[in-house]
Motif scaffolding. Structure first.
Motif, PDB file in Angstrom:
ATOM      1  N   ASP A   1     -69.509 -43.711  36.904  1.00  0.00           N
ATOM      2  CA  ASP A   1     -70.873 -43.873  37.416  1.00  0.00           C
ATOM      3  C   ASP A   1     -71.006 -45.026  38.402  1.00  0.00           C
ATOM      4  OD1 ASP A   1     -70.266 -45.228  35.141  1.00  0.00           O
ATOM      5  OD2 ASP A   1     -72.113 -44.761  34.065  1.00  0.00           O
ATOM      6  N   ARG A   2     -70.232 -46.104  38.170  1.00  0.00           N
ATOM      7  CA  ARG A   2     -70.376 -47.236  39.097  1.00  0.00           C
ATOM      8  C   ARG A   2     -69.702 -46.958  40.448  1.00  0.00           C
ATOM      9  NH1 ARG A   2     -65.767 -51.206  36.786  1.00  0.00           N
ATOM     10  NH2 ARG A   2     -64.952 -49.689  35.301  1.00  0.00           N
ATOM     11  N   TYR A   3     -68.885 -45.906  40.506  1.00  0.00           N
ATOM     12  CA  TYR A   3     -68.247 -45.540  41.787  1.00  0.00           C
ATOM     13  C   TYR A   3     -68.885 -44.298  42.403  1.00  0.00           C
ATOM     14  CZ  TYR A   3     -64.590 -48.582  39.953  1.00  0.00           C
ATOM     15  OH  TYR A   3     -63.896 -49.636  39.438  1.00  0.00           O
ATOM     16  N   ALA A   4     -70.008 -43.858  41.837  1.00  0.00           N
ATOM     17  CA  ALA A   4     -70.575 -42.554  42.220  1.00  0.00           C
ATOM     18  C   ALA A   4     -70.804 -42.429  43.726  1.00  0.00           C
ATOM     19  CB  ALA A   4     -71.887 -42.326  41.475  1.00  0.00           C
ATOM     20  N   SER A   5     -71.188 -43.531  44.364  1.00  0.00           N
ATOM     21  CA  SER A   5     -71.496 -43.444  45.796  1.00  0.00           C
ATOM     22  C   SER A   5     -70.334 -43.873  46.677  1.00  0.00           C
ATOM     23  CB  SER A   5     -72.703 -44.327  46.112  1.00  0.00           C
ATOM     24  OG  SER A   5     -73.798 -43.913  45.349  1.00  0.00           O
ATOM     25  N   ALA A   6     -69.193 -44.139  46.056  1.00  0.00           N
ATOM     26  CA  ALA A   6     -68.021 -44.586  46.833  1.00  0.00           C
ATOM     27  C   ALA A   6     -67.139 -43.402  47.186  1.00  0.00           C
ATOM     28  CB  ALA A   6     -67.223 -45.597  46.013  1.00  0.00           C
ATOM     29  N   LYS A   7     -66.364 -43.571  48.254  1.00  0.00           N
ATOM     30  CA  LYS A   7     -65.365 -42.563  48.612  1.00  0.00           C
ATOM     31  C   LYS A   7     -64.193 -42.682  47.637  1.00  0.00           C
ATOM     32  CE  LYS A   7     -66.742 -40.421  52.409  1.00  0.00           C
ATOM     33  NZ  LYS A   7     -66.196 -40.645  53.727  1.00  0.00           N
ATOM     34  N   PRO A   8     -63.565 -41.571  47.270  1.00  0.00           N
ATOM     35  CA  PRO A   8     -62.486 -41.622  46.267  1.00  0.00           C
ATOM     36  C   PRO A   8     -61.277 -42.450  46.713  1.00  0.00           C
ATOM     37  CG  PRO A   8     -63.010 -39.344  46.853  1.00  0.00           C
ATOM     38  CD  PRO A   8     -63.873 -40.215  47.704  1.00  0.00           C
ATOM     39  N   ASP A   9     -61.130 -42.661  48.022  1.00  0.00           N
ATOM     40  CA  ASP A   9     -59.962 -43.417  48.517  1.00  0.00           C
ATOM     41  C   ASP A   9     -59.866 -44.806  47.902  1.00  0.00           C
ATOM     42  OD1 ASP A   9     -61.532 -41.829  50.389  1.00  0.00           O
ATOM     43  OD2 ASP A   9     -59.831 -42.024  51.750  1.00  0.00           O
ATOM     44  N   ILE A  10     -61.006 -45.379  47.535  1.00  0.00           N
ATOM     45  CA  ILE A  10     -60.984 -46.757  47.049  1.00  0.00           C
ATOM     46  C   ILE A  10     -60.654 -46.837  45.554  1.00  0.00           C
ATOM     47  CG2 ILE A  10     -62.684 -47.505  48.777  1.00  0.00           C
ATOM     48  CD1 ILE A  10     -64.337 -47.811  45.823  1.00  0.00           C
ATOM     49  N   LEU A  11     -60.589 -45.703  44.881  1.00  0.00           N
ATOM     50  CA  LEU A  11     -60.352 -45.711  43.437  1.00  0.00           C
ATOM     51  C   LEU A  11     -58.894 -46.031  43.117  1.00  0.00           C
ATOM     52  CD1 LEU A  11     -62.298 -42.492  42.332  1.00  0.00           C
ATOM     53  CD2 LEU A  11     -63.116 -44.849  42.326  1.00  0.00           C
ATOM     54  N   SER A  12     -58.693 -46.643  41.967  1.00  0.00           N
ATOM     55  CA  SER A  12     -57.328 -46.874  41.486  1.00  0.00           C
ATOM     56  C   SER A  12     -56.757 -45.543  40.997  1.00  0.00           C
ATOM     57  CB  SER A  12     -57.361 -47.869  40.338  1.00  0.00           C
ATOM     58  OG  SER A  12     -58.016 -47.288  39.231  1.00  0.00           O
ATOM     59  N   GLY A  13     -55.444 -45.537  40.739  1.00  0.00           N
ATOM     60  CA  GLY A  13     -54.787 -44.308  40.300  1.00  0.00           C
ATOM     61  C   GLY A  13     -55.443 -43.702  39.068  1.00  0.00           C
ATOM     62  N   GLY A  14     -55.781 -44.554  38.102  1.00  0.00           N
ATOM     63  CA  GLY A  14     -56.378 -44.066  36.864  1.00  0.00           C
ATOM     64  C   GLY A  14     -57.733 -43.424  37.100  1.00  0.00           C
ATOM     65  N   TYR A  15     -58.538 -44.044  37.969  1.00  0.00           N
ATOM     66  CA  TYR A  15     -59.872 -43.502  38.234  1.00  0.00           C
ATOM     67  C   TYR A  15     -59.805 -42.248  39.100  1.00  0.00           C
ATOM     68  CZ  TYR A  15     -62.401 -47.046  35.750  1.00  0.00           C
ATOM     69  OH  TYR A  15     -62.915 -47.802  34.734  1.00  0.00           O
ATOM     70  N   ARG A  16     -58.778 -42.178  39.931  1.00  0.00           N
ATOM     71  CA  ARG A  16     -58.602 -40.938  40.704  1.00  0.00           C
ATOM     72  C   ARG A  16     -58.337 -39.768  39.761  1.00  0.00           C
ATOM     73  NH1 ARG A  16     -55.636 -41.757  46.319  1.00  0.00           N
ATOM     74  NH2 ARG A  16     -56.838 -43.507  47.068  1.00  0.00           N
ATOM     75  N   ARG A  17     -57.510 -40.025  38.750  1.00  0.00           N
ATOM     76  CA  ARG A  17     -57.233 -38.991  37.742  1.00  0.00           C
ATOM     77  C   ARG A  17     -58.501 -38.599  37.006  1.00  0.00           C
ATOM     78  NH1 ARG A  17     -53.452 -35.478  37.862  1.00  0.00           N
ATOM     79  NH2 ARG A  17     -53.835 -35.852  40.040  1.00  0.00           N
ATOM     80  N   ARG A  18     -59.323 -39.608  36.705  1.00  0.00           N
ATOM     81  CA  ARG A  18     -60.586 -39.323  36.021  1.00  0.00           C
ATOM     82  C   ARG A  18     -61.459 -38.411  36.889  1.00  0.00           C
ATOM     83  NH1 ARG A  18     -62.705 -44.004  32.569  1.00  0.00           N
ATOM     84  NH2 ARG A  18     -60.827 -44.914  31.717  1.00  0.00           N
ATOM     85  N   LEU A  19     -61.470 -38.713  38.198  1.00  0.00           N
ATOM     86  CA  LEU A  19     -62.268 -37.872  39.095  1.00  0.00           C
ATOM     87  C   LEU A  19     -61.709 -36.449  39.120  1.00  0.00           C
ATOM     88  CD1 LEU A  19     -64.420 -37.310  41.213  1.00  0.00           C
ATOM     89  CD2 LEU A  19     -62.932 -38.318  42.932  1.00  0.00           C
ATOM     90  N   MET A  20     -60.394 -36.342  39.153  1.00  0.00           N
ATOM     91  CA  MET A  20     -59.778 -35.011  39.150  1.00  0.00           C
ATOM     92  C   MET A  20     -60.151 -34.258  37.877  1.00  0.00           C
ATOM     93  SD  MET A  20     -58.124 -34.286  41.890  1.00  0.00           S
ATOM     94  CE  MET A  20     -57.112 -32.920  41.330  1.00  0.00           C
ATOM     95  N   LEU A  21     -60.148 -34.970  36.764  1.00  0.00           N
ATOM     96  CA  LEU A  21     -60.520 -34.330  35.493  1.00  0.00           C
ATOM     97  C   LEU A  21     -61.990 -33.913  35.506  1.00  0.00           C
ATOM     98  CD1 LEU A  21     -58.690 -36.544  32.852  1.00  0.00           C
ATOM     99  CD2 LEU A  21     -58.537 -34.068  33.025  1.00  0.00           C
ATOM    100  N   ALA A  22     -62.840 -34.810  36.000  1.00  0.00           N
ATOM    101  CA  ALA A  22     -64.273 -34.491  36.046  1.00  0.00           C
ATOM    102  C   ALA A  22     -64.527 -33.274  36.930  1.00  0.00           C
ATOM    103  CB  ALA A  22     -65.057 -35.698  36.557  1.00  0.00           C
ATOM    104  N   ARG A  23     -63.835 -33.213  38.066  1.00  0.00           N
ATOM    105  CA  ARG A  23     -63.964 -32.044  38.956  1.00  0.00           C
ATOM    106  C   ARG A  23     -63.568 -30.756  38.237  1.00  0.00           C
ATOM    107  NH1 ARG A  23     -63.119 -31.893  44.898  1.00  0.00           N
ATOM    108  NH2 ARG A  23     -61.659 -30.224  44.416  1.00  0.00           N
ATOM    109  N   ALA A  24     -62.489 -30.863  37.466  1.00  0.00           N
ATOM    110  CA  ALA A  24     -61.985 -29.669  36.776  1.00  0.00           C
ATOM    111  C   ALA A  24     -62.936 -29.187  35.684  1.00  0.00           C
ATOM    112  CB  ALA A  24     -60.612 -29.973  36.178  1.00  0.00           C
TER     113      ALA A  24
END
Lengths: 313, 271
Positions: free
Chosen positions: A137-160
């Motif tokens: 939620d705290r990254y909701a308005s950010a571009k995914p490029d700035i996320l760490s590896g772990g949070y990128r995975r979280r985004l991938m999971l959320a998308r799925a």
């Protein structure tokens, strides 16, 4: 509110039922007669070395590739005859980050929701829940490029999970993550399992497969070499116990000779140690013969299995 | 209708198109600058500047100043180049670097929808850019530098969309074929730039040799440029527009299945 399926499948029908899958590329069979079964609330892991056919098998099951032979049923839907409905029931987290870099984290979830019909109901509320539960939620308005590896995975999971699938495919979900991030992803996967989602994942991390799997399928050169509960698979392929002794021990040649005469597999050299897989009676015989040696006995791990498979191939 | 073409009308293709539109809308103020400024600069430099040194010449029996000759050609060139460029470079970036396609293909979207989404988007953008050029030409007309028959513009816009669709399928063909982004210079400079400039867009192409005649008969961009020019300069319609339509439809019908097959091999490893 569960993150995965809100409409669990009937108890009788597994959420994934694949049989006799075959896939050839350039005349080479990369998947050869693989069959998979995964129930709701279960984690099925595909294990094998690089090139064993794990990712291709997964891609066949979620519809990225078409099998040359075999059948796939997803939540009771035949993938060949009704691919669109079948695709509506699965979520996919690919090995590479395939989120859309032109969108924010929230925008990614909104956009991927548009790739499903019927549209995910109450999409905004669903996105808010996913953002919160995946800590995004705290990254909701950010571009995914700035996320760490772990949070990128979280985004991938959320998308799925945006469309509340019944079955989730995870292709090497923790590859490249640091230990803390891996642990967090494992916890998320465990939560999803408890929510009743069927999960099929590939990995070559032995600890990951051991911790997460209810069922294990081991692939080698596109073929299934073992399937079942992790402990049972290990027992079948490796043995009940693994005996470890120092390779420099003066008695090591005698142990090797004893193993050869007993018709046991060759001892495996791992760095400065020798490993020997034994069943219960075999261990008793070893202790009777070499009881005064310094050695260690431990239960087999998937690392032993992996080494065994590598040795065979 | 075969599945190759049916996919163009399915919701998944619209979803892919919608994705591109959403991204574009967010950046429209910077993205609209090139199509707005490029024709103004080119019309001023070549039409007004260079055209001032070129006396009126006879085009198909009509006395035409160079600026009036250039303006319709620029419309055709814009639709052609924008659609081709989008389907080549930006589609390649989405396919290869951003992995946008892979993210779409794990949903209910299939490869044929991704292909149509890209083609429709490139064609939409080509048409929009051509529309912007049209507005610039209207500005030039209001300034008294151009005298065009604007009633024909309503006929031209759908044709420009069809042209852009066809050239997008050509761009996607090279997207499927080029080994890397560096290799895009080959189709761009050996095929597209020569085609763009030898199609009666910026200068009249005439000649009696069988090669020139064959080129003029088979070149859809030449028919497009000449057809638009006749409509805008005289208000008349002739066989060029019909020939352009026929050739564009032929291109689309041939190239879409080929694009899909080649991209299936490239993206999925199948086929």
């Amino acid at each position: 509110m569960p993150m995965g399926a809100s409409h669990p499948n009937t108890q009788d029908e597994p959420v994934l039922l694949a049989d006799g899958l075959v896939k050839q590329f350039a005349g080479r069979r990369v998947v050869d007669g693989v069959g998979l079964r995964c129930r709701a609330g279960q984690v099925l892991s595909l294990l094998g070395a690089n090139g064993a056919g794990k990712t291709t098998t997964l891609r066949l099951c979620y519809g990225f590739l078409q099998p040359d032979a075999g059948t796939i049923r997803v939540a009771g839907i035949d993938r060949c005859t009704d691919p669109e409905t079948a695709a509506r029931r699965v979520g996919v987290c690919t090995q590479d980050d395939t989120f859309d870099t032109d969108f924010t984290v929230r925008g990614n979830l909104e956009q991927v929701g548009r790739y499903f019909r019927p549209r995910p109901p109450a999409l905004k509320a669903r996105i808010a829940i996913l953002l919160e539960r995946f800590g995004l939620d705290r990254y909701a308005s950010a571009k995914p490029d700035i996320l760490s590896g772990g949070y990128r995975r979280r985004l991938m999971l959320a998308r799925a999970l945006i469309h509340e699938p019944q079955l989730l495919f995870l292709d090497e979900p923790t590859t490249g993550l640091d230990p803390q991030a891996r642990l967090e992803v494992w916890e998320l996967i465990d939560t999803l399992r408890r929510d009743g989602l069927g999960i099929v994942l590939t990995t070559h991390y032995m600890d990951e497969a051991e911790r997460l799997s209810d069922e294990l399928v081991v692939l080698r050169e596109g073929r299934m070499v073992a399937a079942g509960k992790p402990r049972a698979v290990l027992g079948d392929l490796v043995g009940e116990h693994v005996l470890v002794l120092e390779a420099r021990d003066p008695a090591a040649p005698a142990v090797c000779e004893w193993a050869r005469q007993a018709g046991l597999p060759e001892l495996t050299r791992v760095l400065s140690d020798l490993h020997l897989a034994l069943d219960g009676p075999g261990l008793a015989r070893f202790i009777a013969r070499f009881g005064d040696l310094r050695f260690e006995v431990r239960p087999p791990t998937l690392d032993d299995l992996f080494l065994k498979l590598a040795e065979k191939s | 209708m075969t599945p190759h073409y049916r996919a163009a009308f399915q919701w998944q293709s619209r979803a892919v198109l919608g994705r591109h539109l959403t991204v574009y809308r967010r950046n429209w103020h910077t993205a609209a600058l090139p199509p707005l400024l490029e024709p103004i600069i080119l019309l001023l430099a070549f039409g007004v500047g260079l055209g001032g040194f070129i006396p009126e010449f006879s085009w198909r029996g009509h006395p035409v100043p160079y600026l009036a000759y250039l303006a319709p050609g620029m419309l055709a060139y814009t639709a052609f180049m924008t659609a081709f460029f989008q389907a080549l470079f930006t589609a390649y970036i989405r396919m290869h670097y951003q992995k946008t396609w892979e993210g779409q293909l794990v949903t209910q979207v299939r490869l044929e929808h991704v292909v149509w989404g890209e083609v429709l988007w490139a064609a939409t953008l080509g048409t929009v850019y051509a529309l912007i050029v049209t507005l610039v030409l209207v500005g030039f007309s209001l300034a008294g530098w151009l005298h065009l028959h604007w009633i024909g513009a309503f006929l031209i816009l759908p044709l420009l969309f069809l042209a852009a669709l066809a050239f997008a399928t050509l761009g996607l063909l090279f997207t499927a074929l080029v080994p890397s982004i560096d290799h895009m210079n080959i189709p761009f400079f050996l095929v597209i730039m020569p085609l763009g400039f030898t199609s009666s867009t910026y200068f009249p192409l005439e000649g009696d040799s069988p090669w020139t005649q064959a080129w003029l008969i088979l070149n859809p961009l030449h028919h497009l440029a000449e057809g638009i020019r006749l409509v805008l300069l005289t208000g008349e319609i002739d066989y060029h527009l019909v020939a352009a339509c026929a050739l564009f439809l032929l291109m689309i019908s041939i190239l879409v299945p080929i694009d899909e097959r080649l991209l299936r091999r490239r993206v999925l490893g199948e086929g």
